[in-house]
Motif scaffolding. Structure first.
Motif, PDB file in Angstrom:
ATOM      1  N   GLU A   9       0.856  -1.178   0.000  1.00  0.00           N
ATOM      2  CA  GLU A   9       0.000   0.000   0.000  1.00  0.00           C
ATOM      3  C   GLU A   9       0.898   1.236   0.000  1.00  0.00           C
ATOM      4  O   GLU A   9       2.042   1.181   0.433  1.00  0.00           O
ATOM      5  CB  GLU A   9      -0.900   0.001   1.230  1.00  0.00           C
ATOM      6  N   VAL A  10       0.354   2.353  -0.462  1.00  0.00           N
ATOM      7  CA  VAL A  10       1.106   3.604  -0.521  1.00  0.00           C
ATOM      8  C   VAL A  10       1.031   4.302   0.838  1.00  0.00           C
ATOM      9  O   VAL A  10      -0.046   4.410   1.428  1.00  0.00           O
ATOM     10  CB  VAL A  10       0.537   4.521  -1.631  1.00  0.00           C
ATOM     11  N   TYR A  11       2.188   4.753   1.327  1.00  0.00           N
ATOM     12  CA  TYR A  11       2.223   5.545   2.558  1.00  0.00           C
ATOM     13  C   TYR A  11       2.435   7.007   2.172  1.00  0.00           C
ATOM     14  O   TYR A  11       3.336   7.326   1.399  1.00  0.00           O
ATOM     15  CB  TYR A  11       3.349   5.093   3.495  1.00  0.00           C
ATOM     16  N   ASN A  12       1.606   7.912   2.698  1.00  0.00           N
ATOM     17  CA  ASN A  12       1.715   9.346   2.439  1.00  0.00           C
ATOM     18  C   ASN A  12       2.309  10.050   3.650  1.00  0.00           C
ATOM     19  O   ASN A  12       1.740  10.008   4.734  1.00  0.00           O
ATOM     20  CB  ASN A  12       0.333   9.953   2.144  1.00  0.00           C
ATOM     21  N   LEU A  13       3.428  10.715   3.449  1.00  0.00           N
ATOM     22  CA  LEU A  13       4.030  11.558   4.472  1.00  0.00           C
ATOM     23  C   LEU A  13       3.654  12.997   4.105  1.00  0.00           C
ATOM     24  O   LEU A  13       4.130  13.538   3.115  1.00  0.00           O
ATOM     25  CB  LEU A  13       5.556  11.393   4.511  1.00  0.00           C
ATOM     26  N   GLU A  14       2.759  13.582   4.887  1.00  0.00           N
ATOM     27  CA  GLU A  14       2.178  14.874   4.535  1.00  0.00           C
ATOM     28  C   GLU A  14       2.869  16.028   5.251  1.00  0.00           C
ATOM     29  O   GLU A  14       3.566  15.831   6.234  1.00  0.00           O
ATOM     30  CB  GLU A  14       0.683  14.866   4.851  1.00  0.00           C
ATOM     31  N   ARG A  15       2.631  17.228   4.729  1.00  0.00           N
ATOM     32  CA  ARG A  15       3.082  18.495   5.307  1.00  0.00           C
ATOM     33  C   ARG A  15       4.603  18.598   5.431  1.00  0.00           C
ATOM     34  O   ARG A  15       5.136  19.034   6.451  1.00  0.00           O
ATOM     35  CB  ARG A  15       2.408  18.757   6.645  1.00  0.00           C
ATOM     36  N   VAL A  16       5.295  18.213   4.372  1.00  0.00           N
ATOM     37  CA  VAL A  16       6.729  18.434   4.296  1.00  0.00           C
ATOM     38  C   VAL A  16       6.924  19.795   3.644  1.00  0.00           C
ATOM     39  O   VAL A  16       6.332  20.078   2.597  1.00  0.00           O
ATOM     40  CB  VAL A  16       7.415  17.325   3.462  1.00  0.00           C
ATOM     41  N   VAL A  17       7.719  20.667   4.256  1.00  0.00           N
ATOM     42  CA  VAL A  17       7.945  22.021   3.728  1.00  0.00           C
ATOM     43  C   VAL A  17       9.415  22.166   3.359  1.00  0.00           C
ATOM     44  O   VAL A  17      10.298  21.882   4.169  1.00  0.00           O
ATOM     45  CB  VAL A  17       7.546  23.093   4.769  1.00  0.00           C
ATOM     46  N   VAL A  18       9.646  22.626   2.120  1.00  0.00           N
ATOM     47  CA  VAL A  18      11.000  22.857   1.631  1.00  0.00           C
ATOM     48  C   VAL A  18      11.188  24.368   1.506  1.00  0.00           C
ATOM     49  O   VAL A  18      10.537  25.016   0.691  1.00  0.00           O
ATOM     50  CB  VAL A  18      11.237  22.164   0.278  1.00  0.00           C
TER      51      VAL A  18
END
Length: 146
Positions: A135-144
């Protein structure tokens, strides 16, 4: 009395038969930790996963894709740079579970043309040697930061 013993024995056998193996044919990607999700120039993001697979054929590929969540409207100049990458999973013959740490560097995460910070969702998934996909894992709210 014999009925109670037989009924108890039946329940025990039924419970044992219904127990689930914690490993699946499709590999499982379990998020363990991530470092600071705000990345400045020269920085990086450390992400740790546990990978499990019933057959122990997990040595293949981890996929990563970045999706910008702050683009309004979508414009051709909103270049993400390289938006997807693959990482080889180290050979671990007949191993049902391994830990994998990724070091995503600033150049991999930044867009090439934008001047404002990027807000990203990073997607991760793996495919084992037999082409089974997790399954796909989403790591959210990463800010560059730019």
């Amino acid at each position: 009395m014999k009925t109670k013993i037989l009924l108890s024995l039946f329940v025990v056998v039924l419970l044992a038969a219904c127990s689930k193996d914690k490993f699946n044919t499709a590999p499982t990607l379990t998020f363990k930790s991530a470092g600071n999700k705000t990345i400045a120039p020269g920085g990086s993001l450390q992400v740790v996963f546990e990978i499990t697979d019933k057959e122990g054929d997990i040595s293949n590929t981890l996929f990563y894709k970045k999706i910008r969540t702050n683009r309004n409207p979508v414009r051709p100049q909103d270049d993400l740079g390289r938006d997807s990458l693959t990482y080889p999973i180290p050979a671990a013959p007949n191993t049902r579970s391994i830990s994998m740490e990724l070091n995503l560097t600033y150049p991999l995460l930044q867009s090439t043309l934008r001047r404002e910070p990027d807000s990203l969702t990073l997607q991760f998934w793996i495919i084992d040697k037999e082409k089974n996909k997790s399954e796909v894992y989403n790591l959210e709210r990463v800010v560059v930061i730019k």
